[in-house]
Design an enzyme around this catalytic site. Structure first.
Site, short mmCIF file in Angstrom:
data_model
loop_
_atom_site.label_atom_id
_atom_site.label_comp_id
_atom_site.label_asym_id
_atom_site.label_seq_id
_atom_site.Cartn_x
_atom_site.Cartn_y
_atom_site.Cartn_z
N ASP A 174 3.66 2.62 -5.04
CA ASP A 174 5.19 2.34 -5.58
C ASP A 174 5.45 3.54 -5.04
O ASP A 174 7.07 3.62 -5.29
CB ASP A 174 5.25 2.16 -6.87
CG ASP A 174 5.16 3.10 -7.78
OD1 ASP A 174 4.39 4.06 -7.75
OD2 ASP A 174 5.15 2.64 -9.22
N SER A 175 5.30 5.18 -4.76
CA SER A 175 5.74 5.85 -3.32
C SER A 175 6.37 6.19 -2.59
O SER A 175 6.76 6.87 -2.26
CB SER A 175 4.45 6.85 -3.87
OG SER A 175 3.18 6.14 -2.42
N ASP A 192 0.46 -1.90 -6.52
CA ASP A 192 0.68 -1.62 -7.81
C ASP A 192 1.27 -2.01 -8.17
O ASP A 192 2.24 -2.54 -7.38
CB ASP A 192 1.88 0.19 -7.39
CG ASP A 192 1.02 1.90 -7.54
OD1 ASP A 192 0.07 1.43 -8.49
OD2 ASP A 192 1.36 2.35 -7.19
N LYS A 212 -3.39 -2.14 -9.56
CA LYS A 212 -2.40 -1.02 -10.16
C LYS A 212 -1.93 -0.40 -11.18
O LYS A 212 -0.58 -1.49 -10.74
CB LYS A 212 -3.34 0.71 -9.15
CG LYS A 212 -2.58 2.09 -9.60
CD LYS A 212 -3.37 3.06 -8.86
CE LYS A 212 -2.20 3.56 -8.16
NZ LYS A 212 -0.82 4.10 -8.64
N GLU A 216 0.28 1.10 -14.36
CA GLU A 216 -0.20 3.04 -15.15
C GLU A 216 0.18 3.07 -16.52
O GLU A 216 0.88 2.20 -16.92
CB GLU A 216 1.33 3.94 -14.66
CG GLU A 216 1.64 4.19 -13.18
CD GLU A 216 2.68 4.59 -12.46
OE1 GLU A 216 3.49 4.66 -13.35
OE2 GLU A 216 2.83 4.82 -11.08
N GLU A 226 -4.27 11.42 -12.50
CA GLU A 226 -3.79 12.13 -11.80
C GLU A 226 -3.60 13.32 -12.56
O GLU A 226 -2.49 13.09 -13.14
CB GLU A 226 -2.39 11.00 -11.52
CG GLU A 226 -1.18 12.12 -9.90
CD GLU A 226 -0.38 11.55 -9.94
OE1 GLU A 226 -0.48 10.22 -9.52
OE2 GLU A 226 1.55 12.25 -9.05
#
Ligand code: KIV
Length: 269
Positions: free
Chosen positions: A45-46, A88, A116, A118, A185
């Site tokens: 999602d960057s 993501d 993925k 978070e 990260e």
């Protein structure tokens, strides 16, 4: 034609062979990365920051993620070695296990091989829910950009012993719940090493030191395209090289040899 699978990555960890991951958001760059031997691609999602121009990842929607996942999947379809695709779940897409399963299914149907998410211990039930439904999960710990406001910005995580212990415990809990990969990260190298040694599943690091099983970089960062202040772990692989494919190959080779990350890309012990 061969497909990199989770078993391939498990085998790499077991044999101590490091592998490379890059973010990708479109067909052409995904194909170039795959042809350069990058084993895993992250539709991160960057993309909200590097492709859409937002100041954070929060505005990224499920529709955006499904669109870019499908683009990347089409790009690698005909490659000799097809990378494992991890997509993501964007901000608020995993607020409940039921939402997470529906949203993850959408990304798997768009071509992802794993999802993925978070977050830490609070996600254990969701990770179990997805795993039981055949959706492989990569747990993202340490600096989780979707929580940057809560964390007080994009900063090093796990600095003191209590915070480091929480990350180690979260990694163990999420692995026990079924996570097949852990992405760590922006943490001190010693913590990256401790999580990697304790985990049976492959640990992918970004600013987590040299001991993780794999390294990931945002493609725009490693091509020197991103403007503004750069994180310590960013290395420009295009500088001094003839082209983008050379940059991708150099990154993969340096990850495999252990040349990247060098001490200047790491955060203390
Ligand atoms: O969205 C993303 O690109 C990521 C990387 C920073 C690991 O999560």
């Amino acid at each position: 034609m061969s497909q990199i699978t989770l078993s391939t990555l498990d085998g790499a960890k077991a044999e101590g062979r490091r592998f490379a991951m890059l973010t990708a958001y479109d067909a052409s760059f995904a194909q170039a990365a795959a042809r350069s031997g990058i084993e895993t691609l992250l539709i991160g999602d960057s993309l909200g920051m590097v492709a859409q121009g937002h100041g954070s990842t929060l505005p990224v929607t499920m529709a955006d993620m499904a669109y870019h996942t499908a683009c990347v999947a089409r790009g690698v379809e005909s490659c000799e070695q097809r990378p494992l695709l991890v997509a993501d779940l964007p901000f608020a897409a995993a607020n409940t296990s039921v939402d997470a399963a529906a949203n993850a299914a959408r990304l798997m149907q768009a071509g992802a091989n794993a999802i993925k998410i978070e977050g830490g211990a609070w996600l254990a039930e969701t990770v179990r829910h997805l795993s039981e439904r055949g959706i492989p999960v990569c747990a993202h710990l340490g600096l989780t950009p979707q929580s940057a406001d809560m964390l007080g910005g994009y900063r090093l995580q796990g600095r003191d012993e209590a915070a480091a212990a929480r990350i180690r415990a979260d990694a163990a809990l999420l692995e026990e719940a079924g996570a097949r990969l852990v992405l760590l990260e922006c943490v001190p190298s010693g913590l990256g090493e401790a999580v990697t040694q304790a985990a049976r599943v492959p640990v992918i690091g970004i600013g987590a030191g040299p001991a993780t099983d794999a390294q990931v970089l945002v493609m725009h960062d490693m091509l020197g395209v991103t403007s503004g202040r750069k994180a310590r772990f960013v290395k420009d692989y295009l500088a001094g090289r003839g082209g983008i494919s050379d940059a991708f190959r150099a990154f993969a080779e340096e990850v495999r040899s252990g040349a990247y990350p060098a001490p200047e890309h790491c955060y203390g012990a």
